[in-house]
Design an enzyme around this catalytic site. Structure first.
Site, PDB file in Angstrom:
ATOM      1  CG  ASN A 185      11.143 -23.076  -5.622  1.00 13.76           C
ATOM      2  OD1 ASN A 185      11.091 -23.959  -6.475  1.00 13.76           O
ATOM      3  ND2 ASN A 185      11.279 -23.335  -4.328  1.00 13.76           N
ATOM      4  CD1 TRP A 186       7.036 -21.308 -10.786  1.00 17.34           C
ATOM      5  CD2 TRP A 186       6.905 -22.671 -12.551  1.00 17.34           C
ATOM      6  NE1 TRP A 186       6.787 -20.531 -11.896  1.00 17.34           N
ATOM      7  CE2 TRP A 186       6.706 -21.340 -12.990  1.00 17.34           C
ATOM      8  CE3 TRP A 186       6.875 -23.699 -13.495  1.00 17.34           C
ATOM      9  CZ2 TRP A 186       6.476 -21.025 -14.334  1.00 17.34           C
ATOM     10  CZ3 TRP A 186       6.646 -23.380 -14.826  1.00 17.34           C
ATOM     11  CH2 TRP A 186       6.438 -22.055 -15.239  1.00 17.34           C
ATOM     12  CE  LYS A 187       8.118 -23.268  -2.470  1.00 19.86           C
ATOM     13  NZ  LYS A 187       7.665 -22.972  -1.098  1.00 19.86           N
ATOM     14  CB  SER A 218       5.182 -15.339   2.335  1.00 17.00           C
ATOM     15  OG  SER A 218       4.921 -16.670   2.717  1.00 17.00           O
ATOM     16  N   GLY A 276       5.327 -20.074   2.669  1.00 22.74           N
ATOM     17  CA  GLY A 276       4.015 -20.656   2.445  1.00 22.74           C
ATOM     18  C   GLY A 276       3.010 -20.374   3.539  1.00 22.74           C
ATOM     19  N   GLY A 290       7.889 -18.009  -4.037  1.00 24.04           N
ATOM     20  CA  GLY A 290       7.189 -19.283  -4.143  1.00 24.04           C
ATOM     21  C   GLY A 290       5.820 -19.116  -4.764  1.00 24.04           C
ATOM     22  N   GLY A 291       4.802 -19.070  -3.903  1.00 28.32           N
ATOM     23  CA  GLY A 291       3.417 -19.056  -4.367  1.00 28.32           C
ATOM     24  C   GLY A 291       3.091 -17.977  -5.376  1.00 28.32           C
ATOM     25  CD  GLU A 335       8.960 -26.112   0.286  1.00 28.71           C
ATOM     26  OE1 GLU A 335       8.173 -25.204   0.569  1.00 28.71           O
ATOM     27  OE2 GLU A 335       9.269 -26.423  -0.891  1.00 28.71           O
ATOM     28  CD  GLU A 342      14.466 -21.247   1.745  1.00 28.80           C
ATOM     29  OE1 GLU A 342      13.576 -21.083   0.913  1.00 28.80           O
ATOM     30  OE2 GLU A 342      14.912 -22.362   2.061  1.00 28.80           O
ATOM     31  CG  HIS A 350      13.607 -24.596  -0.813  1.00 22.89           C
ATOM     32  ND1 HIS A 350      12.575 -25.027  -0.014  1.00 22.89           N
ATOM     33  CD2 HIS A 350      13.218 -23.401  -1.331  1.00 22.89           C
ATOM     34  CE1 HIS A 350      11.594 -24.124  -0.060  1.00 22.89           C
ATOM     35  NE2 HIS A 350      11.964 -23.141  -0.845  1.00 22.89           N
TER      36      HIS A 350
END
Length: 305
Positions: free
Chosen positions: A62-64, A267, A227, A288-289, A151, A221, A149
């Site tokens: 997931n590049w966000k 993460s 993050g 994610g990251g 966020e 998640e 998600h």
């Protein structure tokens, strides 16, 4: 009614003020009692891949709100696609990328992986400025989209009802959806992870048939691990995944639960992926990251089965 819209929208758009789910004490306690509090079950046996071959592992990124340019997106996607070889695990791989990069990324990854959207509007057309519909995504070849998600829930105030609308619209058009669920750190510390996941599963999957569950994946998640660099231990993640599978079995049946892929997202790193993927109820990762670093994501894609 919205000006210019042909009908009154079924799903009201959320406001940023509406970022907290509110439940009556009695209904919440009743749900907690029905789900049952649980503690991590340590000493789970190593994964037996022969027993769950029907659940193809699913590694997704997931590049966000990243990267910042089209050229960077193309470069990153090209490197990631190159890391998928004949020696890679027999997994499904997907990248969920910003809308503006979808077609460019599709153009460089070929058939090595799926390219999905990070979200979708539950409405098809009308006066919804800034929205992107499922039919728009489908028209450019998108088959997968995220819904729920954390966020989107917390920052943008998307409610369980709105998220359910996204899920149903994607399924209505024959597309697939990854429904994201998970608890906050305080909820986890109060042993409420199972109860929170039950609420989000039951509300997010409302109206979804047993047949349509074949096009649903679940991503657990824990909000406290997204993050932050924190990651639930494989034992903690396995315990929650097993609880989620029990909830799905109660909602549908054991066959549906056994077939549903439940991914871990929080993460995930090259260092943690092997331990996570060794657990019997962890069927993949929503990353994610680390998905923004081609080398790190390549290691996650090529986990040790």
């Amino acid at each position: 009614p919205h000006p210019g819209s042909s009908r009154t929208p079924i799903f009201a758009f959320p406001t940023l003020k509406n970022t907290t789910m509110k439940f009556s004490a009695l209904s919440f306690l009743a749900l907690v009692s029905s789900v049952g509090a649980f503690a991590p079950s340590y000493g789970v046996a190593p994964r037996n891949w022969a027993l769950d071959m029907a659940r193809t592992p699913f590694i997704s990124g997931n590049w966000k709100l990243n990267p910042q340019t089209r050229d960077e997106a193309i470069s990153l996607a090209t490197e990631i696609a190159a890391s998928i070889t004949d020696k890679s695990p027999k997994s499904e791989v997907a990248l969920f990328v910003p809308y503006v990069f979808i077609e460019a990324v599709m153009g460089v990854v070929g058939d090595k992986l799926n390219v999905g959207a990070e979200g979708v509007c539950p409405e098809i057309k009308g006066a919804f400025t800034g929205a992107v519909s499922a039919s728009m995504l489908q028209s450019i070849g998108v088959n997968w989209a995220l819904a729920g998600h954390s966020e989107r829930r917390v920052i943008f105030g998307e409610t369980d009802e709105y998220i359910n609308g996204q899920v149903l619209k994607l399924l209505e058009l024959g597309m697939s959806c990854m429904l994201c669920i998970g608890e906050s750190e305080s909820e986890y510390e109060q042993n409420l992870a199972g109860a929170v996941c039950a609420i989000q599963l039951k509300k997010g999957l409302a109206g979804v048939s047993k047949e349509d569950m074949k096009r649903i994946a679940i991503a657990y998640e824990p909000v406290w691990a997204i993050g932050t660099g924190k990651v639930a231990t494989p034992e903690i993640a396995q315990a929650v995944h097993a609880e989620c599978r029990k909830i799905i079995a109660a909602m549908y049946d054991q066959e549906t639960a056994d077939a549903c892929r439940i991914l871990y997202g929080g993460s995930v790193t090259p260092e943690s992926v092997d331990g996570l993927m060794a657990k019997p109820d962890i069927d993949g990762a929503l990353v994610g990251g680390a998905s923004l670093d081609a080398g790190k994501f390549a290691r996650i894609i090529n986990f040790n089965a």
